[in-house]
Design a protein around this motif. Sequence first.
Motif, PDB file in Angstrom:
ATOM      1  N   ILE A 268      27.437 -43.331 -24.859  1.00  0.00           N
ATOM      2  CA  ILE A 268      27.421 -43.416 -26.571  1.00  0.00           C
ATOM      3  C   ILE A 268      25.840 -43.914 -26.978  1.00  0.00           C
ATOM      4  O   ILE A 268      25.130 -43.071 -27.616  1.00  0.00           O
ATOM      5  CB  ILE A 268      28.167 -44.327 -27.076  1.00  0.00           C
ATOM      6  N   LEU A 269      25.397 -44.888 -26.013  1.00  0.00           N
ATOM      7  CA  LEU A 269      24.007 -45.002 -26.684  1.00  0.00           C
ATOM      8  C   LEU A 269      23.206 -44.190 -26.017  1.00  0.00           C
ATOM      9  O   LEU A 269      22.052 -43.890 -26.869  1.00  0.00           O
ATOM     10  CB  LEU A 269      23.655 -46.483 -25.630  1.00  0.00           C
ATOM     11  N   ASP A 270      23.413 -43.454 -24.979  1.00  0.00           N
ATOM     12  CA  ASP A 270      22.650 -42.244 -24.310  1.00  0.00           C
ATOM     13  C   ASP A 270      22.703 -41.216 -25.314  1.00  0.00           C
ATOM     14  O   ASP A 270      21.685 -40.476 -25.831  1.00  0.00           O
ATOM     15  CB  ASP A 270      23.132 -41.842 -23.215  1.00  0.00           C
ATOM     16  N   LYS A 271      23.713 -40.857 -25.664  1.00  0.00           N
ATOM     17  CA  LYS A 271      23.884 -39.629 -26.672  1.00  0.00           C
ATOM     18  C   LYS A 271      23.163 -39.763 -27.982  1.00  0.00           C
ATOM     19  O   LYS A 271      22.678 -38.625 -28.372  1.00  0.00           O
ATOM     20  CB  LYS A 271      25.410 -39.290 -26.726  1.00  0.00           C
ATOM     21  N   LEU A 442      22.296 -48.368 -35.890  1.00  0.00           N
ATOM     22  CA  LEU A 442      23.677 -47.181 -36.059  1.00  0.00           C
ATOM     23  C   LEU A 442      24.101 -46.918 -34.771  1.00  0.00           C
ATOM     24  O   LEU A 442      25.315 -46.752 -34.704  1.00  0.00           O
ATOM     25  CB  LEU A 442      22.933 -45.792 -36.727  1.00  0.00           C
ATOM     26  N   CYS A 443      23.310 -46.841 -33.953  1.00  0.00           N
ATOM     27  CA  CYS A 443      23.707 -46.403 -32.330  1.00  0.00           C
ATOM     28  C   CYS A 443      24.756 -47.612 -31.880  1.00  0.00           C
ATOM     29  O   CYS A 443      25.781 -47.182 -31.481  1.00  0.00           O
ATOM     30  CB  CYS A 443      22.692 -46.400 -31.469  1.00  0.00           C
ATOM     31  N   VAL A 444      24.472 -48.719 -32.254  1.00  0.00           N
ATOM     32  CA  VAL A 444      25.066 -49.953 -31.830  1.00  0.00           C
ATOM     33  C   VAL A 444      26.311 -49.931 -32.757  1.00  0.00           C
ATOM     34  O   VAL A 444      27.645 -50.279 -32.085  1.00  0.00           O
ATOM     35  CB  VAL A 444      24.448 -51.316 -32.165  1.00  0.00           C
ATOM     36  N   ASN A 445      26.475 -49.722 -33.894  1.00  0.00           N
ATOM     37  CA  ASN A 445      27.604 -49.624 -34.804  1.00  0.00           C
ATOM     38  C   ASN A 445      28.375 -48.443 -34.257  1.00  0.00           C
ATOM     39  O   ASN A 445      29.801 -48.505 -34.525  1.00  0.00           O
ATOM     40  CB  ASN A 445      27.166 -49.135 -36.217  1.00  0.00           C
ATOM     41  N   GLU A 446      27.909 -47.384 -33.725  1.00  0.00           N
ATOM     42  CA  GLU A 446      28.808 -46.463 -33.254  1.00  0.00           C
ATOM     43  C   GLU A 446      29.374 -46.596 -32.040  1.00  0.00           C
ATOM     44  O   GLU A 446      30.757 -46.338 -31.815  1.00  0.00           O
ATOM     45  CB  GLU A 446      27.821 -44.954 -32.881  1.00  0.00           C
ATOM     46  N   GLN A 448      30.435 -49.685 -31.487  1.00  0.00           N
ATOM     47  CA  GLN A 448      31.480 -50.694 -31.841  1.00  0.00           C
ATOM     48  C   GLN A 448      32.367 -49.902 -32.646  1.00  0.00           C
ATOM     49  O   GLN A 448      33.878 -50.248 -32.414  1.00  0.00           O
ATOM     50  CB  GLN A 448      30.995 -51.533 -33.153  1.00  0.00           C
ATOM     51  N   LYS A 449      32.328 -48.651 -33.311  1.00  0.00           N
ATOM     52  CA  LYS A 449      33.286 -47.905 -33.996  1.00  0.00           C
ATOM     53  C   LYS A 449      34.241 -47.486 -32.741  1.00  0.00           C
ATOM     54  O   LYS A 449      35.667 -47.309 -32.933  1.00  0.00           O
ATOM     55  CB  LYS A 449      32.854 -47.011 -34.529  1.00  0.00           C
ATOM     56  N   ASN A 450      33.560 -46.787 -31.727  1.00  0.00           N
ATOM     57  CA  ASN A 450      34.472 -46.291 -30.866  1.00  0.00           C
ATOM     58  C   ASN A 450      35.056 -47.067 -29.644  1.00  0.00           C
ATOM     59  O   ASN A 450      36.115 -46.689 -29.117  1.00  0.00           O
ATOM     60  CB  ASN A 450      33.701 -45.147 -29.819  1.00  0.00           C
ATOM     61  N   ILE A 451      34.773 -48.252 -29.605  1.00  0.00           N
ATOM     62  CA  ILE A 451      35.090 -49.146 -28.700  1.00  0.00           C
ATOM     63  C   ILE A 451      35.313 -50.820 -29.394  1.00  0.00           C
ATOM     64  O   ILE A 451      34.212 -51.508 -29.179  1.00  0.00           O
ATOM     65  CB  ILE A 451      34.119 -49.392 -27.530  1.00  0.00           C
ATOM     66  N   PRO A 452      36.352 -50.871 -30.272  1.00  0.00           N
ATOM     67  CA  PRO A 452      36.347 -52.164 -31.000  1.00  0.00           C
ATOM     68  C   PRO A 452      36.500 -53.392 -30.073  1.00  0.00           C
ATOM     69  O   PRO A 452      36.971 -53.361 -28.874  1.00  0.00           O
ATOM     70  CB  PRO A 452      37.721 -52.078 -31.735  1.00  0.00           C
ATOM     71  N   ASP A 453      35.853 -54.439 -30.747  1.00  0.00           N
ATOM     72  CA  ASP A 453      35.842 -55.589 -29.748  1.00  0.00           C
ATOM     73  C   ASP A 453      34.847 -55.565 -28.425  1.00  0.00           C
ATOM     74  O   ASP A 453      35.360 -56.494 -27.805  1.00  0.00           O
ATOM     75  CB  ASP A 453      37.240 -56.408 -29.642  1.00  0.00           C
ATOM     76  N   PHE A 454      34.217 -54.644 -28.300  1.00  0.00           N
ATOM     77  CA  PHE A 454      33.387 -54.506 -27.199  1.00  0.00           C
ATOM     78  C   PHE A 454      32.209 -55.436 -26.990  1.00  0.00           C
ATOM     79  O   PHE A 454      32.136 -56.184 -26.243  1.00  0.00           O
ATOM     80  CB  PHE A 454      32.705 -53.282 -26.766  1.00  0.00           C
ATOM     81  N   PHE A 455      31.411 -55.633 -28.130  1.00  0.00           N
ATOM     82  CA  PHE A 455      30.251 -56.614 -28.267  1.00  0.00           C
ATOM     83  C   PHE A 455      30.786 -58.047 -28.653  1.00  0.00           C
ATOM     84  O   PHE A 455      31.621 -58.388 -29.545  1.00  0.00           O
ATOM     85  CB  PHE A 455      29.401 -56.003 -29.415  1.00  0.00           C
ATOM     86  N   ASN A 509      21.433 -59.136 -37.843  1.00  0.00           N
ATOM     87  CA  ASN A 509      20.632 -57.957 -38.096  1.00  0.00           C
ATOM     88  C   ASN A 509      21.419 -56.725 -38.201  1.00  0.00           C
ATOM     89  O   ASN A 509      20.751 -55.956 -38.785  1.00  0.00           O
ATOM     90  CB  ASN A 509      20.060 -58.100 -36.601  1.00  0.00           C
ATOM     91  N   VAL A 510      22.429 -56.527 -37.762  1.00  0.00           N
ATOM     92  CA  VAL A 510      23.291 -55.567 -37.864  1.00  0.00           C
ATOM     93  C   VAL A 510      23.738 -55.396 -39.491  1.00  0.00           C
ATOM     94  O   VAL A 510      23.487 -54.130 -40.095  1.00  0.00           O
ATOM     95  CB  VAL A 510      24.647 -55.599 -37.102  1.00  0.00           C
TER      96      VAL A 510
END
Length: 518
Positions: A268-271, A442-446, A448-455, A509-510
């Motif tokens: 996701i970060l790459d894309k 925005l990339c980090v949020n994406e 989190q959106k696709n992988i909840p509770d990852f961070f 920051n987010v």
Amino acid sequence: MTSLNLSYQQIEVRNIRMLAEHNASDLEANDQGLLIQRSQTSYVHQFCYRFGIGSTDTDKKTAAVIKKLVDSIDGHITIAVMGNQSSTLSHIKLDGYYDNGNDVYLSHNQIKSFFNHIAQSKTVNPFLQNKNLLRVETQNFLDPKLAELRLEKAQGKKVDPDHKLHRRIQKARLAAELLGIVPEANEEGATGTLIVKGLYNNKLRAKPLSEEQIRSGKSLGVFKRADSNVPLLVKIKNFFKRQSPTAQNYYLPKGDLAKPKATVAAYILDKHLGFNITPPSEMIRFMGEDGAFELFLGGRVEAKKVFRLGFNNKEAYELNEKILFQFMALHNYLTGDLDRHRKNWFLTPNDYTLEKVKEHNAAKKEYKKTGNMFCPAVDIDRLGFTGLDGIDNANSFPVCHPEYTFLLKNQYQWRHLEIAKYAFTPEVVEFVNNISIEKFTLCVNEIQKNIPDFFEKDMGTALYQRFAVLKSVVSAEKSTPAELGEIRTGQKIRSVLREEEYISNFTLNVLEANQNQK
């Protein structure tokens, strides 16, 4: 074995009966040598027309195989009557059922039984292996979702890497859940990774495939499983690796799906930032397990095999090679990957390099077999590559920066290469300058959106710190990937960041970046 998602996998039988009711011998060739007319719209005519069946012996065999394929499903037509009860209907009763406007579906078990039947047929199965279009049509018939994805590709609606990934996932489910093709364990990996196979080998063959060959078709993807589902020996190794600050797993998240999630997060970060280095990946449920399905890459070779030919000793590297390598280094640094050794990134070699890799592999096999040593001659300066892919991102996104790196030899291992000593190209510098803190958030949020509770909070803080270091180093004149890769420990990272650049609170920051976007 899990059942298929029936919202995708229900097979409507109305048109199947139309096929079964037409005998191939009753179909006549027209002036164009086809068995049907364009104006005819029944399913059987559409089906036959797509294969251009004519009057030659081969075409008659095609027609006979289609007829046999259709007849073979005849015994699998069963419908539900009054709740859970079921009964097999005669042709007359089935036709009457249609007349009342009812639809008939094949269940998961019926589809599987049908597919096993044709796979074992001495007439149908060899023919399907050598007729790619007929094989594809049969797969589409069994899996409407796969047919839908293929149609979208043909129409040019969606041809991005994600769409290819979804087609592969459907093929994998069809192979595993209908025919029972079991994925193979990846002996190279240490995380219980599986290599997912397709239904058939795509190559046209003069001779029929054996049962073993049928069940070891083209590799479609890599499935990274949850820690709880990996082999016992892997579990034991991973347990001890988590106990020492000199081991990779000590710095990684401890969740059961942490590594599969890290794989998808890296993509996701790459894309979203535009690196185009990481294979498409997605969290799915496959054969009763949750995990990450990563697209299998063909036509590449391990970087290790190219470097052992002497690639590290070239006098100069092509601009495109430097750009691709630097993109990989930047993406790898952002994710904090602890395991980017030379087997974990692939190169698309030029023709000369591929030829030499094959020669070297053949020489190695000959040495193991006979003991005869033969080293193919290599013109080092002709070695090169046109593409680069960073695979296996499972050991990414550490919860903190390592402080003891003397045994973490695989983290940013590329920093020792000669190509890493070249300054960042103007193209790469511009690319990094265009990644603002808002765009990165925005990339980090994406993710989190696709992988909840990852961070976790500390993981996010470490990610933003690496981002700040990357921006600082790349913007410096004549800086190199080698210099960036040396900034690994928490102490070195803190020494690089100025006070105003140091991001200590990931959550705040987010939130601030989100407010700026509004």
